[in-house]
Design a protein around this motif. Sequence first.
Motif, short mmCIF file in Angstrom:
data_model
loop_
_atom_site.label_atom_id
_atom_site.label_comp_id
_atom_site.label_asym_id
_atom_site.label_seq_id
_atom_site.Cartn_x
_atom_site.Cartn_y
_atom_site.Cartn_z
N ASP A 116 0.88 -1.16 0.00
CA ASP A 116 0.00 0.00 0.00
C ASP A 116 0.92 1.22 0.00
O ASP A 116 1.35 1.69 1.06
N VAL A 117 1.24 1.72 -1.16
CA VAL A 117 2.31 2.72 -1.29
C VAL A 117 1.96 3.75 -2.35
O VAL A 117 1.29 3.44 -3.35
N THR A 118 2.38 4.98 -2.11
CA THR A 118 2.29 6.04 -3.10
C THR A 118 3.70 6.48 -3.47
O THR A 118 4.51 6.74 -2.57
N VAL A 119 3.98 6.55 -4.76
CA VAL A 119 5.32 6.87 -5.24
C VAL A 119 5.26 8.11 -6.11
O VAL A 119 4.40 8.22 -7.00
N SER A 120 6.15 9.05 -5.87
CA SER A 120 6.18 10.30 -6.63
C SER A 120 6.69 10.07 -8.04
O SER A 120 7.21 9.00 -8.37
N ALA A 121 6.57 11.10 -8.86
CA ALA A 121 7.26 11.10 -10.15
C ALA A 121 8.77 11.12 -9.90
O ALA A 121 9.23 11.62 -8.87
N PRO A 122 9.55 10.57 -10.81
CA PRO A 122 11.00 10.49 -10.57
C PRO A 122 11.71 11.82 -10.72
O PRO A 122 11.36 12.64 -11.58
N GLU A 123 12.73 12.01 -9.89
CA GLU A 123 13.70 13.08 -10.09
C GLU A 123 14.94 12.43 -10.71
O GLU A 123 15.51 11.51 -10.13
N ILE A 124 15.31 12.86 -11.90
CA ILE A 124 16.43 12.24 -12.61
C ILE A 124 17.75 12.74 -12.01
O ILE A 124 18.06 13.93 -12.06
N LEU A 125 18.51 11.84 -11.42
CA LEU A 125 19.80 12.18 -10.84
C LEU A 125 20.94 12.02 -11.84
O LEU A 125 21.98 12.67 -11.71
N GLY A 126 20.74 11.15 -12.81
CA GLY A 126 21.78 10.94 -13.81
C GLY A 126 21.34 9.94 -14.86
O GLY A 126 20.48 9.10 -14.60
N ARG A 127 21.90 10.07 -16.05
CA ARG A 127 21.62 9.13 -17.12
C ARG A 127 22.92 8.68 -17.76
O ARG A 127 23.81 9.50 -18.03
N GLY A 128 23.02 7.40 -17.99
CA GLY A 128 24.15 6.83 -18.70
C GLY A 128 23.66 5.58 -19.39
O GLY A 128 22.67 5.61 -20.11
N PHE A 129 24.34 4.46 -19.17
CA PHE A 129 23.85 3.19 -19.69
C PHE A 129 22.50 2.86 -19.07
O PHE A 129 21.64 2.23 -19.67
N MET A 130 22.30 3.32 -17.81
CA MET A 130 21.04 3.19 -17.11
C MET A 130 20.65 4.55 -16.53
O MET A 130 21.47 5.46 -16.48
N SER A 131 19.40 4.64 -16.06
CA SER A 131 18.91 5.87 -15.46
C SER A 131 18.97 5.76 -13.94
O SER A 131 18.60 4.74 -13.36
N TYR A 132 19.45 6.83 -13.28
CA TYR A 132 19.54 6.89 -11.82
C TYR A 132 18.51 7.90 -11.35
O TYR A 132 18.60 9.09 -11.69
N GLU A 133 17.50 7.44 -10.55
CA GLU A 133 16.34 8.26 -10.24
C GLU A 133 16.07 8.29 -8.74
O GLU A 133 16.38 7.34 -8.01
N ARG A 134 15.45 9.40 -8.28
CA ARG A 134 15.08 9.56 -6.87
C ARG A 134 13.56 9.66 -6.76
O ARG A 134 12.92 10.33 -7.56
N TYR A 135 13.01 9.01 -5.73
CA TYR A 135 11.57 8.99 -5.51
C TYR A 135 11.25 9.34 -4.05
O TYR A 135 11.99 8.97 -3.14
N GLU A 136 10.11 10.01 -3.86
CA GLU A 136 9.53 10.20 -2.53
C GLU A 136 8.43 9.15 -2.38
O GLU A 136 7.56 9.01 -3.24
#
Length: 212
Positions: A16-36
Amino acid sequence: MTETTEADQLADRAADVTVSAPEILGRGFMSYERYEVSLRRDGEPPLLQRRDVVRAGRVAAVVPIDLTRDTVVLIRQFRLPAHFATGRGDMVEVVAGRVEDGEAATVAARRECIEEIGIAPERLIELYSVLPTPGFTDEQITFFAGFLDSSAVSERGGVADEDEDTQPFVVSIDEALAALGDGRIANALLYSALQWLALNRARLPELFNRAV
């Protein structure tokens, strides 16, 4: 009130969880994202968390098996994080690679075998899926057994435009399983695959007959 069984306790379940839209911390071969994250449990006040995630996606991993010769095909490949962690970055691994968007995992499994060991399995069967590091990445790995003729394996593999360099080699199943207990290998995918092989070795002819 529904009684919770031991089987229920041992099963992953939806949160039972609510997840925010991602904040992009970095992009390379993969995406590094932050969530509240707001996590709710059994009427308690929401637990607020901030979580960083590497969005790695789906991976297909293959244990290439030669039933006639009682061998498996493994690869050697350099991994920079392993070099940082242990100083032993030239790792022994199973065949594995990313599943492309819209691609079936079975198609990716065959493609990765061609790219990394130079031969496609004659038959392929899906085994199980795991999340290797769920606290850090959404990477989901689906394992397959691939049945093939190990005498046709290439001496070198890898995709040039991905700077990939793999060195396939063939070993007996007995020797591969012996490596589980003596500290020679550290790759989690290989450990998982060999443990499965140890548990299911007697079933390999049955799985071969079910494979496609």
